[in-house]
Design a protein around this motif. Sequence first.
Motif, PDB file in Angstrom:
ATOM      1  N   GLU A 156      50.208 111.102  -7.714  1.00 34.79           N
ATOM      2  CA  GLU A 156      49.417 111.360  -8.921  1.00 34.79           C
ATOM      3  C   GLU A 156      48.081 110.621  -8.867  1.00 34.79           C
ATOM      4  OE1 GLU A 156      51.419 110.373 -12.531  1.00 34.79           O
ATOM      5  OE2 GLU A 156      49.742 110.991 -13.785  1.00 34.79           O
ATOM      6  N   ALA A 157      48.140 109.354  -8.510  1.00 34.07           N
ATOM      7  CA  ALA A 157      46.903 108.567  -8.439  1.00 34.07           C
ATOM      8  C   ALA A 157      45.974 109.108  -7.362  1.00 34.07           C
ATOM      9  CB  ALA A 157      47.242 107.105  -8.169  1.00 34.07           C
ATOM     10  N   ARG A 158      46.555 109.529  -6.241  1.00 32.84           N
ATOM     11  CA  ARG A 158      45.723 110.073  -5.158  1.00 32.84           C
ATOM     12  C   ARG A 158      45.007 111.338  -5.593  1.00 32.84           C
ATOM     13  NH1 ARG A 158      48.904 111.879  -1.021  1.00 32.84           N
ATOM     14  NH2 ARG A 158      46.908 112.461  -0.138  1.00 32.84           N
ATOM     15  N   SER A 159      45.684 112.151  -6.387  1.00 29.21           N
ATOM     16  CA  SER A 159      45.068 113.401  -6.836  1.00 29.21           C
ATOM     17  C   SER A 159      44.038 113.159  -7.933  1.00 29.21           C
ATOM     18  CB  SER A 159      46.145 114.354  -7.357  1.00 29.21           C
ATOM     19  OG  SER A 159      47.070 114.650  -6.331  1.00 29.21           O
ATOM     20  N   ARG A 160      44.370 112.276  -8.860  1.00 29.40           N
ATOM     21  CA  ARG A 160      43.447 112.035  -9.974  1.00 29.40           C
ATOM     22  C   ARG A 160      42.234 111.238  -9.532  1.00 29.40           C
ATOM     23  NH1 ARG A 160      45.748 113.586 -14.750  1.00 29.40           N
ATOM     24  NH2 ARG A 160      47.995 113.305 -14.962  1.00 29.40           N
ATOM     25  N   TYR A 163      38.562 109.942  -5.114  1.00 32.13           N
ATOM     26  CA  TYR A 163      37.550 109.085  -4.496  1.00 32.13           C
ATOM     27  C   TYR A 163      38.186 107.843  -3.892  1.00 32.13           C
ATOM     28  CZ  TYR A 163      38.057 107.922  -9.452  1.00 32.13           C
ATOM     29  OH  TYR A 163      38.592 107.679 -10.687  1.00 32.13           O
ATOM     30  N   VAL A 164      39.216 107.319  -4.537  1.00 34.09           N
ATOM     31  CA  VAL A 164      39.897 106.146  -3.964  1.00 34.09           C
ATOM     32  C   VAL A 164      40.748 106.564  -2.764  1.00 34.09           C
ATOM     33  CG1 VAL A 164      41.466 104.223  -4.418  1.00 34.09           C
ATOM     34  CG2 VAL A 164      39.937 105.025  -6.225  1.00 34.09           C
ATOM     35  N   ASP A 165      41.438 107.678  -2.941  1.00 31.07           N
ATOM     36  CA  ASP A 165      42.242 108.224  -1.843  1.00 31.07           C
ATOM     37  C   ASP A 165      41.378 108.392  -0.595  1.00 31.07           C
ATOM     38  OD1 ASP A 165      44.480 109.491  -0.620  1.00 31.07           O
ATOM     39  OD2 ASP A 165      43.690 111.462  -1.178  1.00 31.07           O
ATOM     40  N   LEU A 166      40.197 108.967  -0.777  1.00 29.76           N
ATOM     41  CA  LEU A 166      39.317 109.232   0.368  1.00 29.76           C
ATOM     42  C   LEU A 166      38.837 107.949   1.019  1.00 29.76           C
ATOM     43  CD1 LEU A 166      37.221 112.144  -1.138  1.00 29.76           C
ATOM     44  CD2 LEU A 166      38.809 112.316   0.782  1.00 29.76           C
ATOM     45  N   MET A 167      38.582 106.893   0.199  1.00 30.16           N
ATOM     46  CA  MET A 167      38.048 105.684   0.822  1.00 30.16           C
ATOM     47  C   MET A 167      39.103 104.911   1.591  1.00 30.16           C
ATOM     48  SD  MET A 167      36.958 103.306  -2.492  1.00 30.16           S
ATOM     49  CE  MET A 167      36.486 104.571  -3.659  1.00 30.16           C
ATOM     50  N   VAL A 168      40.363 105.052   1.220  1.00 35.95           N
ATOM     51  CA  VAL A 168      41.360 104.229   1.912  1.00 35.95           C
ATOM     52  C   VAL A 168      42.337 105.017   2.787  1.00 35.95           C
ATOM     53  CG1 VAL A 168      41.235 102.376   0.226  1.00 35.95           C
ATOM     54  CG2 VAL A 168      42.951 104.195  -0.065  1.00 35.95           C
ATOM     55  N   ILE A 487      43.307 120.600  -1.694  1.00 39.28           N
ATOM     56  CA  ILE A 487      42.338 120.816  -2.768  1.00 39.28           C
ATOM     57  C   ILE A 487      41.929 119.438  -3.267  1.00 39.28           C
ATOM     58  CG2 ILE A 487      42.021 121.699  -5.109  1.00 39.28           C
ATOM     59  CD1 ILE A 487      43.908 123.968  -4.423  1.00 39.28           C
ATOM     60  N   LEU A 488      40.632 119.143  -3.222  1.00 37.58           N
ATOM     61  CA  LEU A 488      40.198 117.779  -3.524  1.00 37.58           C
ATOM     62  C   LEU A 488      40.582 117.376  -4.942  1.00 37.58           C
ATOM     63  CD1 LEU A 488      36.774 117.764  -1.698  1.00 37.58           C
ATOM     64  CD2 LEU A 488      38.748 116.322  -1.191  1.00 37.58           C
ATOM     65  N   PHE A 489      40.380 118.268  -5.891  1.00 41.20           N
ATOM     66  CA  PHE A 489      40.712 117.947  -7.274  1.00 41.20           C
ATOM     67  C   PHE A 489      41.646 119.008  -7.831  1.00 41.20           C
ATOM     68  CE2 PHE A 489      36.586 116.021  -6.340  1.00 41.20           C
ATOM     69  CZ  PHE A 489      36.862 114.697  -6.636  1.00 41.20           C
ATOM     70  N   PRO A 490      42.939 118.901  -7.525  1.00 38.58           N
ATOM     71  CA  PRO A 490      43.878 119.925  -7.990  1.00 38.58           C
ATOM     72  C   PRO A 490      44.018 119.894  -9.514  1.00 38.58           C
ATOM     73  CG  PRO A 490      45.058 118.082  -6.994  1.00 38.58           C
ATOM     74  CD  PRO A 490      43.602 117.841  -6.757  1.00 38.58           C
ATOM     75  N   THR A 491      44.417 121.026 -10.064  1.00 36.80           N
ATOM     76  CA  THR A 491      44.583 121.134 -11.514  1.00 36.80           C
ATOM     77  C   THR A 491      45.735 120.241 -11.980  1.00 36.80           C
ATOM     78  OG1 THR A 491      43.846 123.415 -11.369  1.00 36.80           O
ATOM     79  CG2 THR A 491      44.968 122.753 -13.404  1.00 36.80           C
ATOM     80  N   MET A 492      45.438 119.404 -12.997  1.00 34.89           N
ATOM     81  CA  MET A 492      46.480 118.516 -13.538  1.00 34.89           C
ATOM     82  C   MET A 492      46.346 118.429 -15.045  1.00 34.89           C
ATOM     83  SD  MET A 492      46.393 115.332 -10.875  1.00 34.89           S
ATOM     84  CE  MET A 492      48.097 114.839 -11.070  1.00 34.89           C
ATOM     85  N   ARG A 493      47.413 118.059 -15.689  1.00 34.13           N
ATOM     86  CA  ARG A 493      47.302 117.743 -17.109  1.00 34.13           C
ATOM     87  C   ARG A 493      46.404 116.525 -17.270  1.00 34.13           C
ATOM     88  NH1 ARG A 493      52.950 119.460 -17.716  1.00 34.13           N
ATOM     89  NH2 ARG A 493      52.954 121.049 -19.333  1.00 34.13           N
TER      90      ARG A 493
END
Length: 496
Positions: A156-160, A163-168, A487-493
């Motif tokens: 969840e955090a990686r998807s939301r 930018y953090v996911d990509l840096m680490v 998908i970089l920013f998948p659809t989420m609630r």
Amino acid sequence: MTDEHAETPIDDPLVAARIEKYRAGAERGGYPYRFDRTDLAAELHERYADLEPGAETGVEATVAGRLMNVRDMGRLAFGVLQDVSGRIQLFVSKAVLGDEGFADFLHLDSGDWIGATGEVIATRKGELSVRVSSVTLLAKALRPLPDKWHGLKDVEARSRRRYVDLMVNEDSRAVALTRARVISELRRQFEDRGFIEVETPVLLSQATGATARPFTTHHNALDIDLSMRIATELFLKRLVVGGIERVFEIGRIFRNEGVDSTHNPEFTMLEAYQAFADYTDIMDLIEAVFSAVAVAATGSAALTYQGRLLDLTPPFRRARLIDLVAEAVGEDVSMDTPIEQLRALASRRGVAVDASWGSGRVLFEMYEELVEDGLWDPTFVTDYPKEVSPLARAHRDDPELTERFELVIAGSEYANAFSELNDPFDQRKRFEAQAAARAAGDDEAHPVDEDYLRALEYGLPPTGGLGIGVDRLVMLVTDRKHIREVILFPTMRPEQ
RNA sequence: GGGCCGCUAGCUCAACCAGGCAGAGCACUCGGCUCUUAACCGAGGUGUUGUGGGUUCGAUUCCCACGCGGCCCA
């Protein structure tokens, strides 16, 4: 603290300390608006791959990126700088920078954006480094990086917070870059064959061209309800009518349906139409495109997907849908098989059928339930029943079937294509059959598109067309089993 | 829509089954170290336990509702 920073979590001591440093930097002259970098990390690694341990090049380089880690040795420190291309070590010594400069470097935090200049060297242990003679703080990171070893794992955090996911997470960066390569290669493949790229509308008074529920919205000035497109098909074929004989679009499609490992409400589809071609030409085209994309993305047409070998080298297997169903149920079936017999066969195999369905729909459902999952190697499943193919041209040898195929790989659909239905009379009949299904409660059935029929009445040449699910193709070549990974920013609630 | 599972420090995870001072590693702070590679050594503080309610002397733990997410099914 001041209202200016009211949204930052200054209660967190880790953040508060960084904010103090940020303000000190702002007061000491602020932060630069631009920076001249001479080299990317990867370029340095490539150029100096053979440098001996302890070697000095005498060449100065200026690098820039995010400071990921600092290892302080007392009068010597090592930094890890990450830029878009990769990582390069910073060799930082008090002897070079002086007491103040060295202290300033150690004052930096992991996550900060910095620029650094110095001689390119290899350390005694052989690590290629920039021996830093000057450092510039380009932008302060107020928030700490995730664990340097475990990174950010929570899905969840990686998807939301992509930018953090990509840096680490290097994997995430690799997928994003591969996706770009896939789309670039797709575009190149079609352009090289003379296809013209176009953009067709997203906002429509009526969504057509596929079996799906649309998103709806409202245009205030015109005071009309609009739907977002569920396909680009009918607009692209209008363009072939208009004389753009080879046309394609890579575009976002919106379908108001569930989210799962292979479905995101907005996704990317490539559709292409080629005048004077039939569906066998399109099979040849798709084989060439898929293998080229695999090579562009991975270096080879033979991939490993989910631990299993998957070879996208042409030619792909071609098998008729009806023959695959017959094989699965162990007895001959065809469009001539009595409907009662087909229904009995289906229910015996656990396939639920609706009383309103004709033979074609029953056979199609049996294929989807009993066959598709089991097809691993790329397979063109051909000659779909007319009943489930309202936009495909009748088969030249069997009017109950159409010249349609889907490309199935590893149990999933990757492309859908046909010899396009260009007979306005037949198309009207198909639309009317869909309208009847709609009236009977199938709210995914196609509506009648009168303007499209009018276009067909001007004449659509014999045309072959295709649609490719781009996200799934990226999943295939990046070995991901969930669409949200590509998908970089998948659809989420929304959060909270 | 249904079933099951998860949510604890900035991050990765313990403690929960069987209620009793909420812990570790990384990150961070301080000290040491001129060749590290997740550096290492010593010292130190991490917190609205997703939210709200209930049971209880006492709830991270048990119960209920809600939120967000995951997996499977439809």
